[in-house]
Design a protein around this motif. Sequence first.
Motif, PDB file in Angstrom:
ATOM      1  N   ASP A 114      -2.336 -10.587  -3.128  1.00  0.00           N
ATOM      2  CA  ASP A 114      -2.684 -11.179  -4.425  1.00  0.00           C
ATOM      3  C   ASP A 114      -3.643 -10.290  -5.207  1.00  0.00           C
ATOM      4  OD1 ASP A 114      -1.119 -13.436  -3.864  1.00  0.00           O
ATOM      5  OD2 ASP A 114      -2.793 -14.456  -2.878  1.00  0.00           O
ATOM      6  N   ASN A 115      -3.400  -9.004  -5.168  1.00  0.00           N
ATOM      7  CA  ASN A 115      -4.294  -8.053  -5.823  1.00  0.00           C
ATOM      8  C   ASN A 115      -3.495  -6.916  -6.458  1.00  0.00           C
ATOM      9  OD1 ASN A 115      -6.939  -7.184  -6.487  1.00  0.00           O
ATOM     10  ND2 ASN A 115      -7.018  -5.834  -4.704  1.00  0.00           N
ATOM     11  N   GLU A 116      -2.311  -7.255  -6.957  1.00  0.00           N
ATOM     12  CA  GLU A 116      -1.403  -6.226  -7.465  1.00  0.00           C
ATOM     13  C   GLU A 116      -1.986  -5.395  -8.607  1.00  0.00           C
ATOM     14  OE1 GLU A 116      -0.549  -9.323  -6.825  1.00  0.00           O
ATOM     15  OE2 GLU A 116       0.948  -9.161  -5.229  1.00  0.00           O
ATOM     16  N   PRO A 117      -2.671  -5.988  -9.596  1.00  0.00           N
ATOM     17  CA  PRO A 117      -3.195  -5.153 -10.692  1.00  0.00           C
ATOM     18  C   PRO A 117      -4.191  -4.101 -10.218  1.00  0.00           C
ATOM     19  CG  PRO A 117      -3.157  -7.459 -11.341  1.00  0.00           C
ATOM     20  CD  PRO A 117      -2.858  -7.427  -9.876  1.00  0.00           C
ATOM     21  N   VAL A 118      -5.045  -4.469  -9.257  1.00  0.00           N
ATOM     22  CA  VAL A 118      -6.037  -3.512  -8.766  1.00  0.00           C
ATOM     23  C   VAL A 118      -5.362  -2.400  -7.967  1.00  0.00           C
ATOM     24  CG1 VAL A 118      -8.038  -3.215  -7.256  1.00  0.00           C
ATOM     25  CG2 VAL A 118      -7.900  -5.191  -8.783  1.00  0.00           C
ATOM     26  N   ASN A 119      -4.416  -2.769  -7.116  1.00  0.00           N
ATOM     27  CA  ASN A 119      -3.693  -1.748  -6.359  1.00  0.00           C
ATOM     28  C   ASN A 119      -2.937  -0.802  -7.289  1.00  0.00           C
ATOM     29  OD1 ASN A 119      -3.703  -2.137  -3.196  1.00  0.00           O
ATOM     30  ND2 ASN A 119      -3.763  -4.191  -4.088  1.00  0.00           N
ATOM     31  N   ALA A 120      -2.320  -1.356  -8.324  1.00  0.00           N
ATOM     32  CA  ALA A 120      -1.610  -0.513  -9.289  1.00  0.00           C
ATOM     33  C   ALA A 120      -2.569   0.405 -10.029  1.00  0.00           C
ATOM     34  CB  ALA A 120      -0.847  -1.397 -10.277  1.00  0.00           C
ATOM     35  N   PHE A 121      -3.770  -0.102 -10.317  1.00  0.00           N
ATOM     36  CA  PHE A 121      -4.780   0.708 -11.008  1.00  0.00           C
ATOM     37  C   PHE A 121      -5.139   1.951 -10.193  1.00  0.00           C
ATOM     38  CE2 PHE A 121      -9.379   1.622 -11.106  1.00  0.00           C
ATOM     39  CZ  PHE A 121      -9.483   2.134 -12.398  1.00  0.00           C
ATOM     40  N   TYR A 122      -5.428   1.775  -8.907  1.00  0.00           N
ATOM     41  CA  TYR A 122      -5.804   2.927  -8.083  1.00  0.00           C
ATOM     42  C   TYR A 122      -4.647   3.917  -7.956  1.00  0.00           C
ATOM     43  CZ  TYR A 122     -10.159   0.641  -6.806  1.00  0.00           C
ATOM     44  OH  TYR A 122     -11.392   0.056  -6.843  1.00  0.00           O
ATOM     45  N   GLN A 123      -3.451   3.403  -7.875  1.00  0.00           N
ATOM     46  CA  GLN A 123      -2.302   4.302  -7.791  1.00  0.00           C
ATOM     47  C   GLN A 123      -2.132   5.096  -9.081  1.00  0.00           C
ATOM     48  OE1 GLN A 123       1.080   1.961  -6.354  1.00  0.00           O
ATOM     49  NE2 GLN A 123      -0.287   0.937  -4.899  1.00  0.00           N
ATOM     50  N   ARG A 124      -2.366   4.467 -10.227  1.00  0.00           N
ATOM     51  CA  ARG A 124      -2.304   5.198 -11.501  1.00  0.00           C
ATOM     52  C   ARG A 124      -3.395   6.259 -11.587  1.00  0.00           C
ATOM     53  NH1 ARG A 124      -1.623  -0.019 -13.666  1.00  0.00           N
ATOM     54  NH2 ARG A 124      -3.780   0.000 -14.428  1.00  0.00           N
ATOM     55  N   CYS A 125      -4.504   6.018 -10.910  1.00  0.00           N
ATOM     56  CA  CYS A 125      -5.613   6.982 -10.902  1.00  0.00           C
ATOM     57  C   CYS A 125      -5.392   8.105  -9.886  1.00  0.00           C
ATOM     58  CB  CYS A 125      -6.931   6.271 -10.613  1.00  0.00           C
ATOM     59  SG  CYS A 125      -7.521   5.220 -11.964  1.00  0.00           S
ATOM     60  N   GLY A 126      -4.240   8.098  -9.211  1.00  0.00           N
ATOM     61  CA  GLY A 126      -3.909   9.185  -8.306  1.00  0.00           C
ATOM     62  C   GLY A 126      -4.341   8.998  -6.868  1.00  0.00           C
ATOM     63  N   TRP A 127      -4.746   7.785  -6.497  1.00  0.00           N
ATOM     64  CA  TRP A 127      -5.136   7.524  -5.115  1.00  0.00           C
ATOM     65  C   TRP A 127      -3.889   7.187  -4.299  1.00  0.00           C
ATOM     66  CZ3 TRP A 127     -10.379   7.101  -3.222  1.00  0.00           C
ATOM     67  CH2 TRP A 127     -11.344   7.438  -4.182  1.00  0.00           C
ATOM     68  N   ARG A 128      -3.871   7.638  -3.063  1.00  0.00           N
ATOM     69  CA  ARG A 128      -2.715   7.464  -2.172  1.00  0.00           C
ATOM     70  C   ARG A 128      -2.997   6.364  -1.161  1.00  0.00           C
ATOM     71  NH1 ARG A 128      -1.238  12.557   1.312  1.00  0.00           N
ATOM     72  NH2 ARG A 128      -3.135  11.858   2.362  1.00  0.00           N
ATOM     73  N   MET A 129      -2.083   5.392  -1.096  1.00  0.00           N
ATOM     74  CA  MET A 129      -2.269   4.268  -0.189  1.00  0.00           C
ATOM     75  C   MET A 129      -1.823   4.623   1.217  1.00  0.00           C
ATOM     76  SD  MET A 129      -1.032   0.304  -0.638  1.00  0.00           S
ATOM     77  CE  MET A 129       0.714   0.654  -0.429  1.00  0.00           C
TER      78      MET A 129
END
Length: 205
Positions: A166-181
Amino acid sequence: MRVEIGPLQTTDVEAAARLHELAFPTFFLSSLGQPFLRQFYRGFLADPTAVAVVARDGSGMILGTVVGTTEPDGYFSRLLRRQVVGFVNASVRASLRSPRAVPRLLRAARYRGSADEGVDGALLSSICVSPDAQGAGVGRRLVAAWEQRAAGLGARAAYLSTDAVDNEPVNAFYQRCGWRMGAPYTTAEGRTMNLYTKELDPSSC
């Protein structure tokens, strides 16, 4: 919107604590109350490994903060020792409000932001942006400034954790910033967390 990025100052501590509680009303640190949050942010002013950045509008009002450290191992135990009186007083109040917080407070001294001991680098511990400033690019500018300052202190990589559910916007934000999950993990409280890592570019300093 005019936005200015700069280091966290002593005069920012109370505003940063209020913003944290506003941005994360249901999170653990917020549940500990304003006295504890003020000690938390004050700690990033006194440690040479701390990386703390704020965003302000044209009037000087804080729009967002991001804090972390280039040496996560032992950082929070050092913070607790350095501000022992302030944290003890704040922790007593928090414990009276919520006795179930005590075990998590005790584990805080060993906190390093990840369950994976093989993860190394600077820790981005917390970022919050005022609800009124979300969608204006403040978060991305804060993260970019934090990465640059961490690299300037010698960090060549960084990591962070955030809720997986339940945290999709935050996860998407970090991915847009170039962080790798990487692989998710589960905390002692049963929260499933996503671990993110990123290589830092020293040439950007």
